[in-house]
Design a protein around this motif. Structure first.
Motif, PDB file in Angstrom:
ATOM      1  N   ARG A  35       0.828  -1.210   0.000  1.00 41.28           N
ATOM      2  CA  ARG A  35       0.000   0.000   0.000  1.00 41.28           C
ATOM      3  C   ARG A  35       0.863   1.262   0.000  1.00 41.28           C
ATOM      4  N   LEU A  36       1.939   1.248   0.756  1.00 46.05           N
ATOM      5  CA  LEU A  36       2.837   2.403   0.785  1.00 46.05           C
ATOM      6  C   LEU A  36       3.470   2.650  -0.580  1.00 46.05           C
ATOM      7  N   LEU A  37       3.890   1.584  -1.231  1.00 48.71           N
ATOM      8  CA  LEU A  37       4.494   1.727  -2.557  1.00 48.71           C
ATOM      9  C   LEU A  37       3.484   2.284  -3.550  1.00 48.71           C
ATOM     10  N   GLU A  38       2.240   1.811  -3.468  1.00 48.10           N
ATOM     11  CA  GLU A  38       1.206   2.274  -4.393  1.00 48.10           C
ATOM     12  C   GLU A  38       0.808   3.719  -4.101  1.00 48.10           C
ATOM     13  N   ASP A  39       0.586   4.041  -2.827  1.00 51.48           N
ATOM     14  CA  ASP A  39       0.125   5.382  -2.467  1.00 51.48           C
ATOM     15  C   ASP A  39       1.158   6.448  -2.818  1.00 51.48           C
ATOM     16  N   ASN A  40       2.414   6.112  -2.677  1.00 50.86           N
ATOM     17  CA  ASN A  40       3.473   7.089  -2.926  1.00 50.86           C
ATOM     18  C   ASN A  40       4.123   6.930  -4.298  1.00 50.86           C
ATOM     19  N   LYS A  41       3.560   5.996  -5.086  1.00 50.11           N
ATOM     20  CA  LYS A  41       4.079   5.759  -6.438  1.00 50.11           C
ATOM     21  C   LYS A  41       5.605   5.596  -6.419  1.00 50.11           C
ATOM     22  N   SER A  42       6.062   4.795  -5.455  1.00 53.26           N
ATOM     23  CA  SER A  42       7.497   4.605  -5.255  1.00 53.26           C
ATOM     24  C   SER A  42       7.960   3.270  -5.823  1.00 53.26           C
ATOM     25  N   LEU A  43       9.098   3.288  -6.491  1.00 59.56           N
ATOM     26  CA  LEU A  43       9.772   2.052  -6.834  1.00 59.56           C
ATOM     27  C   LEU A  43      10.477   1.531  -5.586  1.00 59.56           C
ATOM     28  N   PRO A  44      10.705   0.216  -5.480  1.00 56.83           N
ATOM     29  CA  PRO A  44      11.379  -0.314  -4.283  1.00 56.83           C
ATOM     30  C   PRO A  44      12.686   0.388  -3.965  1.00 56.83           C
ATOM     31  N   ALA A  45      13.516   0.680  -4.969  1.00 55.71           N
ATOM     32  CA  ALA A  45      14.806   1.333  -4.719  1.00 55.71           C
ATOM     33  C   ALA A  45      14.611   2.726  -4.130  1.00 55.71           C
ATOM     34  N   GLU A  46      13.616   3.462  -4.637  1.00 54.37           N
ATOM     35  CA  GLU A  46      13.336   4.802  -4.113  1.00 54.37           C
ATOM     36  C   GLU A  46      12.842   4.723  -2.676  1.00 54.37           C
ATOM     37  N   PHE A  47      12.001   3.740  -2.408  1.00 55.46           N
ATOM     38  CA  PHE A  47      11.465   3.555  -1.060  1.00 55.46           C
ATOM     39  C   PHE A  47      12.589   3.286  -0.072  1.00 55.46           C
ATOM     40  N   LEU A  48      13.520   2.398  -0.451  1.00 54.91           N
ATOM     41  CA  LEU A  48      14.625   2.055   0.444  1.00 54.91           C
ATOM     42  C   LEU A  48      15.555   3.242   0.660  1.00 54.91           C
ATOM     43  N   ASP A  49      15.814   4.000  -0.396  1.00 57.65           N
ATOM     44  CA  ASP A  49      16.672   5.180  -0.258  1.00 57.65           C
ATOM     45  C   ASP A  49      16.069   6.155   0.745  1.00 57.65           C
ATOM     46  N   LYS A  50      14.756   6.381   0.658  1.00 52.13           N
ATOM     47  CA  LYS A  50      14.120   7.327   1.574  1.00 52.13           C
ATOM     48  C   LYS A  50      14.068   6.781   2.996  1.00 52.13           C
ATOM     49  N   LEU A  51      13.799   5.493   3.108  1.00 59.23           N
ATOM     50  CA  LEU A  51      13.749   4.873   4.429  1.00 59.23           C
ATOM     51  C   LEU A  51      15.080   5.071   5.167  1.00 59.23           C
ATOM     52  N   VAL A  52      16.182   4.779   4.473  1.00 58.60           N
ATOM     53  CA  VAL A  52      17.502   4.912   5.096  1.00 58.60           C
ATOM     54  C   VAL A  52      17.834   6.377   5.356  1.00 58.60           C
TER      55      VAL A  52
END
Length: 213
Positions: free
Chosen positions: A101-118
């Motif tokens: 749901r987070l990936l869909e809501d924020n239109k994030s690719l996994p790599a982008e999501f991980l970069d922001k998380l870190v």
């Protein structure tokens, strides 16, 4: 701001609570075999497996240290003769969270999501209102790596006021965020870091048709 708060809500049970409280022997639903020098753990839902040394054990969910959060799938620890406390505990944990749901809501690719998380976690090291804000955290590494042959991000740091060394490794597989966390006293890192790497390197995602023997 919304994704930042949600990400930290995901991490809190598995990483931050572990840092504060620690834990121990997961006894339900795992498949264990033995090789010459390691034991094999297969997750109850057959999504991943790994090897761990014979002188390590699966920490039970009902123990005081280390602590199992809501998303914690496994905690490993060396077999110790001394009483385990937050100051001397050593553990390797895996937590799994659904981030579809987070990936869909924020239109994030996994790599982008991980970069922001870190990036958000690193920012928390200097934030007085965060759990790390007053712990004098020293960043040692922020690298791209692999986990289970999937692209991953790895964060390495010292929490100097507690005297602890910590490694966080993150990857996303089938819309699940896998968080591998290793923590131990800074004074014992040199003798245990290689074992941590061996456990992490043995991690494998299993095919959907995997059947345990």
């Amino acid at each position: 701001m919304h994704i930042k708060l949600v990400i930290f809500a995901i991490l809190l049970p598995s990483s931050l609570l572990l840092l504060l409280m620690g834990t121990t022997n997961f006894q339900q639903g795992y498949v264990e075999a033995q090789t010459n020098s390691t034991q094999v753990f297969t997750s109850p839902n057959h999504t991943f497996s790994l090897n761990y040394p014979l002188d390590w054990e699966i920490a039970p969910r009902n123990s005081t240290f280390p602590y199992y959060g809501e998303t914690t799938a496994l905690v490993l620890r060396p077999i110790m003769n001394e009483t385990v406390t937050p100051l001397n505990e050593i553990f390797f944990s895996i937590s799994v969270s659904d981030v579809k749901r987070l990936l869909e809501d924020n239109k994030s690719l996994p790599a982008e999501f991980l970069d922001k998380l870190v990036a958000d976690k690193i920012s928390s090291f200097e934030d007085p209102s965060s759990i790390y804000g007053n712990l004098n955290v020293k960043l040692l590494g922020n690298n791209y790596t692999r986990l289970g042959d999937h692209p991953a991000k790895e964060l390495t740091f010292l929490t100097q006021n507690l005297g602890t060394f910590e490694v966080d490794t993150y990857t996303i597989y089938n819309d699940q965020l896998y968080h591998v966390n290793f923590m131990g006293p800074q004074s014992k890192v040199s003798q245990l870091y290689e074992e941590f790497q061996q456990i992490k390197d043995s991690f494998r995602f299993l095919p959907k048709d995997f059947v345990s023997e």
